[in-house]
Design an enzyme around this catalytic site. Structure first.
Site, PDB file in Angstrom:
ATOM      1  N   GLY A   1     -17.280 -27.240 -18.195  1.00  0.00           N
ATOM      2  CA  GLY A   1     -16.858 -27.192 -16.793  1.00  0.00           C
ATOM      3  C   GLY A   1     -16.980 -25.820 -16.156  1.00  0.00           C
ATOM      4  CB  SER A   2     -18.987 -22.777 -16.790  1.00  0.00           C
ATOM      5  OG  SER A   2     -20.316 -23.233 -16.771  1.00  0.00           O
ATOM      6  CG  ASN A   3     -22.294 -25.532 -13.093  1.00  0.00           C
ATOM      7  OD1 ASN A   3     -22.758 -24.728 -12.277  1.00  0.00           O
ATOM      8  ND2 ASN A   3     -22.923 -25.843 -14.216  1.00  0.00           N
TER       9      ASN A   3
ATOM     10  CG  LEU B   1     -23.526 -34.452 -20.910  1.00  0.00           C
ATOM     11  CD1 LEU B   1     -23.188 -34.024 -22.329  1.00  0.00           C
ATOM     12  CD2 LEU B   1     -24.929 -34.001 -20.532  1.00  0.00           C
TER      13      LEU B   1
ATOM     14  CG  ASN C   1     -27.128 -33.631 -11.796  1.00  0.00           C
ATOM     15  OD1 ASN C   1     -26.136 -33.192 -12.396  1.00  0.00           O
ATOM     16  ND2 ASN C   1     -28.279 -33.828 -12.422  1.00  0.00           N
TER      17      ASN C   1
ATOM     18  CG  HIS D   1     -31.840 -30.950 -14.745  1.00  0.00           C
ATOM     19  ND1 HIS D   1     -31.340 -31.850 -15.660  1.00  0.00           N
ATOM     20  CD2 HIS D   1     -33.016 -30.502 -15.259  1.00  0.00           C
ATOM     21  CE1 HIS D   1     -32.193 -31.959 -16.678  1.00  0.00           C
ATOM     22  NE2 HIS D   1     -33.218 -31.148 -16.454  1.00  0.00           N
TER      23      HIS D   1
ATOM     24  CG  ASP E   1     -32.556 -35.161 -14.254  1.00  0.00           C
ATOM     25  OD1 ASP E   1     -31.430 -35.007 -13.731  1.00  0.00           O
ATOM     26  OD2 ASP E   1     -32.749 -35.071 -15.481  1.00  0.00           O
TER      27      ASP E   1
ATOM     28  CD  GLU F   1     -26.815 -24.584 -14.679  1.00  0.00           C
ATOM     29  OE1 GLU F   1     -25.961 -25.467 -14.521  1.00  0.00           O
ATOM     30  OE2 GLU F   1     -27.416 -24.426 -15.766  1.00  0.00           O
TER      31      GLU F   1
HETATM   32  C1  GRF Z   1     -25.163 -26.904 -17.168  1.00  0.00           C
HETATM   33  O1  GRF Z   1     -26.311 -26.230 -17.635  1.00  0.00           O
HETATM   34  C2  GRF Z   1     -25.584 -28.019 -16.245  1.00  0.00           C
HETATM   35  O2  GRF Z   1     -26.711 -27.723 -15.495  1.00  0.00           O
HETATM   36  C3  GRF Z   1     -25.925 -29.103 -17.212  1.00  0.00           C
HETATM   37  O3  GRF Z   1     -24.979 -28.980 -18.250  1.00  0.00           O
HETATM   38  C4  GRF Z   1     -24.478 -27.651 -18.308  1.00  0.00           C
HETATM   39  C5  GRF Z   1     -23.001 -27.812 -18.167  1.00  0.00           C
HETATM   40  O4  GRF Z   1     -22.309 -26.668 -17.964  1.00  0.00           O
HETATM   41  N1  GRF Z   1     -26.013 -30.371 -16.549  1.00  0.00           N
HETATM   42  P1  GRF Z   1     -20.769 -26.660 -17.535  1.00  0.00           P
HETATM   43  O5  GRF Z   1     -20.067 -27.840 -18.203  1.00  0.00           O
HETATM   44  O6  GRF Z   1     -20.683 -26.725 -16.040  1.00  0.00           O
HETATM   45  O7  GRF Z   1     -20.248 -25.369 -18.092  1.00  0.00           O
END
Ligand code: GRF
Length: 204
Positions: A18-20, A97, A114, A116, A157, A186
């Site tokens: 969940g870093s995003n 996922l 999304n 990617h 995608d 990202e």
């Molecule tokens: C990221 O590289 C995202 O693009 C991909 O999975 C990774 C997940 O990163 N779909 P996080 O869980 O947001 O840290």
């Protein structure tokens, strides 16, 4: 936090670290994404750290075990019901996922984004996820890779691309170093693209 000026409501789907998600939380806090609130986080993985991040931020969060549902559609219908009950304007897949199916795609048509970690349309599709993407990019001797934000459609995608960052693949890169470098980008591109997309949605 005061939610007086909240215009946009985000729902997040995440499966892992969940870093995003964190980058989006931070971007809302520092007004990079203004007038926005994350109203709910849902994960298919009980152990996803994304759920912990939501908890730390007092964001409602749910773990949904897909084994408890008869079909993929049934599972996605449940997600759809939750998102709708929270009046979500835009669903953000943040390291999610699972492949999103019809109930969600129909109800949230053009309202699911999304990210990617490749230069789509290259290195996308059902079998391209996680470290495998970067392994393949390196094995193919690509000079460039990057990340792409796109609208989610039925074809994995392949939805319309909203934004992309291109970076060089270094000669010494391993799949891990490449993944790490791309992830940093990202965290920039996703909040910025979400902000611009929300503005666009507001005008429609
Ligand atoms: C990221 O590289 C995202 O693009 C991909 O999975 C990774 C997940 O990163 N779909 P996080 O869980 O947001 O840290």
């Amino acid at each position: 936090m005061s939610y007086k000026n909240i215009t946009y409501r985000l729902g997040i789907l995440a499966s892992g670290n969940g870093s995003n998600l964190q980058a989006i939380i931070d971007a809302i806090k520092n007004s990079t994404i203004p007038d926005t609130q994350i109203v709910v986080v849902i994960s298919n993985n009980r152990k996803a750290y994304a759920l912990e991040r939501a908890k730390l931020e007092n964001i409602d969060h749910y773990y949904l075990n897909y084994k408890e549902y008869n079909s993929k559609q049934g599972y996605d219908q449940k997600i759809c019901n939750i998102m709708t009950s929270y009046n979500v304007d835009l669903i953000i897949l943040a390291g999610y996922l699972r492949i999103v199916s019809s109930p969600l795609l129909t109800v949230f048509n053009k309202r699911i984004l999304n990210i990617h970690p490749s230069l789509l349309p290259d290195y996308g599709g059902v079998n391209m996820y996680g470290i495998k993407i970067h392994e393949t990019v390196i094995a193919n001797g690509e000079k460039y890779s990057g990340c792409t934000v796109h609208i989610v459609t039925e074809e994995v995608d392949k939805g319309p691309i909203l934004n992309q960052i291109r970076i060089s693949v270094d000669r010494n890169d391993t799949p891990q170093t490449l993944a790490k470098r791309i992830l940093k980008y990202e965290h920039q591109i996703y909040p910025n693209t979400i902000r611009e997309y929300l503005k666009k949605l507001n005008k429609e």
